[in-house]
Design a protein around this motif. Sequence first.
Motif, PDB file in Angstrom:
ATOM      1  N   GLU A  60       0.851  -1.185   0.000  1.00  0.00           N
ATOM      2  CA  GLU A  60       0.000   0.000   0.000  1.00  0.00           C
ATOM      3  C   GLU A  60       0.889   1.239   0.000  1.00  0.00           C
ATOM      4  N   ASP A  61       0.582   2.168  -0.905  1.00  0.00           N
ATOM      5  CA  ASP A  61       1.362   3.415  -1.015  1.00  0.00           C
ATOM      6  C   ASP A  61       2.851   3.135  -1.190  1.00  0.00           C
ATOM      7  N   GLY A  62       3.171   2.107  -1.970  1.00  0.00           N
ATOM      8  CA  GLY A  62       4.568   1.811  -2.283  1.00  0.00           C
ATOM      9  C   GLY A  62       5.343   1.151  -1.164  1.00  0.00           C
ATOM     10  N   VAL A  63       4.633   0.597  -0.171  1.00  0.00           N
ATOM     11  CA  VAL A  63       5.295  -0.023   0.981  1.00  0.00           C
ATOM     12  C   VAL A  63       4.800  -1.457   1.141  1.00  0.00           C
ATOM     13  N   LEU A  64       5.720  -2.390   1.301  1.00  0.00           N
ATOM     14  CA  LEU A  64       5.404  -3.792   1.548  1.00  0.00           C
ATOM     15  C   LEU A  64       5.462  -4.039   3.051  1.00  0.00           C
ATOM     16  N   THR A  65       4.342  -4.499   3.613  1.00  0.00           N
ATOM     17  CA  THR A  65       4.241  -4.722   5.055  1.00  0.00           C
ATOM     18  C   THR A  65       4.055  -6.205   5.337  1.00  0.00           C
ATOM     19  N   GLY A  66       4.802  -6.717   6.300  1.00  0.00           N
ATOM     20  CA  GLY A  66       4.682  -8.113   6.708  1.00  0.00           C
ATOM     21  C   GLY A  66       5.887  -8.513   7.531  1.00  0.00           C
ATOM     22  N   ARG A  67       5.716  -9.560   8.345  1.00  0.00           N
ATOM     23  CA  ARG A  67       6.840 -10.007   9.166  1.00  0.00           C
ATOM     24  C   ARG A  67       7.912 -10.628   8.272  1.00  0.00           C
ATOM     25  N   GLY A  68       9.078 -10.045   8.303  1.00  0.00           N
ATOM     26  CA  GLY A  68      10.191 -10.464   7.450  1.00  0.00           C
ATOM     27  C   GLY A  68      10.424  -9.551   6.268  1.00  0.00           C
ATOM     28  N   ALA A  69       9.534  -8.562   6.068  1.00  0.00           N
ATOM     29  CA  ALA A  69       9.714  -7.635   4.940  1.00  0.00           C
ATOM     30  C   ALA A  69      11.023  -6.875   5.059  1.00  0.00           C
ATOM     31  N   ASN A  70      11.425  -6.586   6.285  1.00  0.00           N
ATOM     32  CA  ASN A  70      12.658  -5.843   6.525  1.00  0.00           C
ATOM     33  C   ASN A  70      13.816  -6.762   6.899  1.00  0.00           C
ATOM     34  N   ASP A  71      13.527  -7.743   7.721  1.00  0.00           N
ATOM     35  CA  ASP A  71      14.567  -8.610   8.289  1.00  0.00           C
ATOM     36  C   ASP A  71      14.167 -10.066   8.121  1.00  0.00           C
ATOM     37  N   MET A  72      14.620 -10.752   7.046  1.00  0.00           N
ATOM     38  CA  MET A  72      15.299 -10.212   5.900  1.00  0.00           C
ATOM     39  C   MET A  72      14.903 -10.929   4.622  1.00  0.00           C
ATOM     40  N   LYS A  73      13.597 -11.279   4.544  1.00  0.00           N
ATOM     41  CA  LYS A  73      13.120 -12.008   3.373  1.00  0.00           C
ATOM     42  C   LYS A  73      13.212 -11.174   2.100  1.00  0.00           C
ATOM     43  N   SER A  74      13.025  -9.865   2.205  1.00  0.00           N
ATOM     44  CA  SER A  74      13.117  -9.023   1.015  1.00  0.00           C
ATOM     45  C   SER A  74      14.527  -9.009   0.455  1.00  0.00           C
ATOM     46  N   ALA A  75      15.537  -9.034   1.317  1.00  0.00           N
ATOM     47  CA  ALA A  75      16.919  -9.045   0.841  1.00  0.00           C
ATOM     48  C   ALA A  75      17.243 -10.348   0.133  1.00  0.00           C
ATOM     49  N   ILE A  76      16.742 -11.468   0.660  1.00  0.00           N
ATOM     50  CA  ILE A  76      16.963 -12.747  -0.014  1.00  0.00           C
ATOM     51  C   ILE A  76      16.300 -12.726  -1.388  1.00  0.00           C
ATOM     52  N   ALA A  77      15.071 -12.218  -1.457  1.00  0.00           N
ATOM     53  CA  ALA A  77      14.384 -12.112  -2.740  1.00  0.00           C
ATOM     54  C   ALA A  77      15.135 -11.193  -3.694  1.00  0.00           C
ATOM     55  N   ALA A  78      15.668 -10.090  -3.175  1.00  0.00           N
ATOM     56  CA  ALA A  78      16.416  -9.147  -4.012  1.00  0.00           C
ATOM     57  C   ALA A  78      17.658  -9.808  -4.593  1.00  0.00           C
ATOM     58  N   PHE A  79      18.327 -10.627  -3.801  1.00  0.00           N
ATOM     59  CA  PHE A  79      19.530 -11.286  -4.303  1.00  0.00           C
ATOM     60  C   PHE A  79      19.178 -12.322  -5.366  1.00  0.00           C
ATOM     61  N   VAL A  80      18.148 -13.123  -5.118  1.00  0.00           N
ATOM     62  CA  VAL A  80      17.751 -14.132  -6.100  1.00  0.00           C
ATOM     63  C   VAL A  80      17.389 -13.464  -7.426  1.00  0.00           C
ATOM     64  N   ALA A  81      16.652 -12.351  -7.352  1.00  0.00           N
ATOM     65  CA  ALA A  81      16.271 -11.637  -8.575  1.00  0.00           C
ATOM     66  C   ALA A  81      17.476 -11.027  -9.276  1.00  0.00           C
ATOM     67  N   ALA A  82      18.564 -10.807  -8.538  1.00  0.00           N
ATOM     68  CA  ALA A  82      19.760 -10.194  -9.122  1.00  0.00           C
ATOM     69  C   ALA A  82      20.674 -11.192  -9.813  1.00  0.00           C
ATOM     70  N   ILE A  83      20.449 -12.470  -9.606  1.00  0.00           N
ATOM     71  CA  ILE A  83      21.348 -13.492 -10.143  1.00  0.00           C
ATOM     72  C   ILE A  83      21.266 -13.509 -11.671  1.00  0.00           C
ATOM     73  N   PRO A  84      22.397 -13.399 -12.350  1.00  0.00           N
ATOM     74  CA  PRO A  84      22.367 -13.375 -13.821  1.00  0.00           C
ATOM     75  C   PRO A  84      22.017 -14.735 -14.393  1.00  0.00           C
ATOM     76  N   ALA A  85      21.389 -14.720 -15.567  1.00  0.00           N
ATOM     77  CA  ALA A  85      21.052 -15.979 -16.234  1.00  0.00           C
ATOM     78  C   ALA A  85      22.304 -16.698 -16.713  1.00  0.00           C
ATOM     79  N   ARG A  86      23.305 -15.928 -17.151  1.00  0.00           N
ATOM     80  CA  ARG A  86      24.516 -16.553 -17.685  1.00  0.00           C
ATOM     81  C   ARG A  86      25.281 -17.276 -16.574  1.00  0.00           C
ATOM     82  N   GLN A  87      25.915 -18.365 -16.931  1.00  0.00           N
ATOM     83  CA  GLN A  87      26.631 -19.190 -15.960  1.00  0.00           C
ATOM     84  C   GLN A  87      28.061 -19.457 -16.413  1.00  0.00           C
ATOM     85  N   ASP A  88      28.654 -18.492 -17.112  1.00  0.00           N
ATOM     86  CA  ASP A  88      29.955 -18.727 -17.716  1.00  0.00           C
ATOM     87  C   ASP A  88      31.110 -18.167 -16.904  1.00  0.00           C
ATOM     88  N   ALA A  89      30.831 -17.710 -15.679  1.00  0.00           N
ATOM     89  CA  ALA A  89      31.915 -17.121 -14.893  1.00  0.00           C
ATOM     90  C   ALA A  89      31.737 -17.469 -13.425  1.00  0.00           C
TER      91      ALA A  89
END
Length: 377
Positions: A92-121
Amino acid sequence: MSIDPVELARALIACPSVTPATGAVFDVLEAALRPLGFDVHRFVRGEAPDGPVENLVALRGSGGPHFGFAGHLDVVPAGEGWTTDPYDAVIEDGVLTGRGANDMKSAIAAFVAAIPARQDAGSLSLLITGDEEGPATHGTVAIIDWLEERGIRPDMILIGEPTSEAALGDTIKIGRRGSVNMWIDVPGHQGHVAYPHRATNPVGTLARIVAELDGWTLDEGTDAFPPSNLEFTEVATPPGATNLIPGRASARLNIRFNNLQRGDDLVMRVTDVVKRHAPDGTVNALISGEAFLTPPGLLYDHVVSSIREEVGVEPTLSTSGGTSDGRFLIKLCPVVDFGLPNATMHKVGEHAAVEDIRALSRIYARVIEKALTPPTG
């Protein structure tokens, strides 16, 4: 495969995972990682009351450099007073509310989404526990054992704890203070207050112990750490009548200490004070972790430059605040903690700004790219 970090965070939050965590929340993470080419290994350790605890190690690639990300899927209890379901992950209003939103499920999700598709390095790993908010007995320690049994050792590890203060990227943790809890017990002899010669009141003795310890100056701090500090967290006697001299008195204290101190030495010093005042007194201690400091190097450079490039902020390199699983992981390699602004961690109504989650994912993507590029020269 493109992953939306906010939607993955919502899916993780929707799985209640009060520490120690097992089960559904790990299913969600595994389902996100396997299509990205990760081999996912899950194992459960420990029994009640500190367990069972589930841990996950996800591995992709071979050879170096090997970049690891560490975090936890367990959360503290929701508590009362929420205006929304703490596991409904409302936006709501650009804010995600829930237990773990800050500490630290959102960070785990952010890292997974950041993983590149390429696997050559290089190699990537995720080291995710269900026991960080609790005793941490069967969590990251067990993950380290699992890695060492297989000869796996990352070159550097980023922990996604919420370290930012006023704005995303303004603070990263390059080390953490140590922590030790101690329980002091001073015996006496119960009796009637009108006949003190027939009793031994332990309260005065404990008061003298508390006064001496409360007056300690442990050190003046260092360039990287604030001064170590001792704080009493409880002073008590058994419940009794107003005319009853108690048979014992107790106190509990915590010391947060820098790398000038060691946990065992502090326990010994407190014990010496107690024994001098109360020869029959006892001290029990639990050292949660020793202080550690990651020296400057590639990991610093990757995280700092990625923050600067993405959000235009020059982060403060800090060792303040509580401890993290970095106290264990430093055994393997250099460790830095960096994540979302932490103002609502553990609070009723815990939340994170949606744009911060997306920006954090972009920062993590830059860090991954830099870390998997072998140094030249």
